[in-house]
Design an enzyme around this catalytic site. Structure first.
Site, PDB file in Angstrom:
ATOM      1  CE1 TYR A  47      47.005  42.051  38.714  1.00 60.65           C
ATOM      2  CE2 TYR A  47      48.880  43.420  38.086  1.00 60.65           C
ATOM      3  CZ  TYR A  47      47.588  42.972  37.865  1.00 60.65           C
ATOM      4  OH  TYR A  47      46.881  43.455  36.795  1.00 60.65           O
ATOM      5  CG  ASP A  70      44.381  37.516  32.303  1.00 60.91           C
ATOM      6  OD1 ASP A  70      44.293  38.423  31.458  1.00 60.91           O
ATOM      7  OD2 ASP A  70      45.434  36.889  32.528  1.00 60.91           O
TER       8      ASP A  70
END
Length: 281
Positions: A127, A51
């Site tokens: 992540y 994003d």
């Protein structure tokens, strides 16, 4: 010929990975740089779309070139085409990025093994997410990649809640679904650890992530960590399979794609075919 690129980037200046008309994106500048080298548009395939504002330390992409294009990259010099492409691509990126030079760095270029697909061959993506819970931990030098959370967090509560979400689940409650795409994912790791500097680092690993999934998981876990909700609340939300007013996304800037893992070369094609069979964009 399929080419693999390993790269990292600072997501701060970009409107995410994917191409968007009129916006600066990582994919956009990378494809523009490659076009400068081979004199034609080339589309790249990425392991994991990120994003706006999200960073990557271990991103992987692939692209396809003709044999003539690959062998022509050294321009007559006695260089491995991979070495030549890496040098020239870094120069092209610097030319395109200007004052943002260094925001996208390609670290390795190689011929991909047979069957390799940056997205569909991947076994998992991992992540990290940094959280400084309280003004005493707010370091101005780290503000661009750390969440400044005002309320103190209990790491034990965070891990109690997170552990209930592990496994193969429908994460519709924690995703922004895409039409026709599944929201079933295998969450392999979801854990929190407080480092010696006092900052909490979350690790989130899954076979793949649907849109906004990591930020939604972190955002919901913060309710548990500060004691607003009980640890079991995260699992209750999972079972609801719907988004509501408490579906909060954590800020994007502390989120980093750290690593993408792949099987052995002999298993790449089978892995890609299996993944394509069960997952669509």
């Amino acid at each position: 010929m399929r080419i693999r690129l390993d790269l990292s980037y600072d997501g701060g200046p970009f409107s995410g990975w994917a191409l968007q008309p009129g916006r600066l994106t990582v994919q956009g500048v990378l494809e523009e740089a490659i076009e400068l080298l081979v004199r034609r548009p080339v589309r790249v395939t990425v392991a994991g779309r990120t994003d706006a504002g999200v960073h990557a330390r271990g991103q992987v992409v692939h692209l396809d070139l003709t044999e003539a294009e690959w062998l022509g990259l050294p321009r007559g010099h006695e260089l491995d085409p991979a070495v030549a492409m890496l040098r020239r691509l870094r120069g092209a990126l610097s030319r395109i990025l200007g004052d943002l030079t260094g925001a996208v760095e390609v670290h390795r270029i190689s011929l991909a093994p047979t069957g390799f697909d940056a997205r569909f061959s991947a076994l998992w993506r991992r992540y990290s997410y940094r959280i400084a819970d309280g003004p005493a931990l707010w370091d101005p030098l780290e503000r661009y990649f750390t969440l400044w959370h005002r309320n103190p967090l209990d790491v034990s509560l965070l891990n109690q809640g997170a552990s209930k979400l592990l496994g193969l689940q429908n994460f519709l409650s924690f995703c922004k679904p895409r039409e026709g795409a599944t929201t079933v994912r295998e969450l392999q790791r979801f854990e929190f650890r407080r480092g010696e500097d006092g900052v909490i680092v979350a690790t989130v690993q899954a076979d793949a992530f649907c849109h906004n999934m990591v930020r939604a998981l972190i955002g919901s876990a913060l309710y548990v960590g500060e004691g607003t909700e009980a640890p079991g609340w995260l699992h209750e939300r999972l079972l609801l399979q719907k988004r509501d007013a408490k579906s909060v996304l954590a800020a994007p800037h502390p989120l980093v794609l750290e690593e993408v893992a792949y099987p052995s070369d002999s298993e790449l094609l089978a892995r890609a075919e299996l993944t394509r069979a069960v997952r669509k964009y």
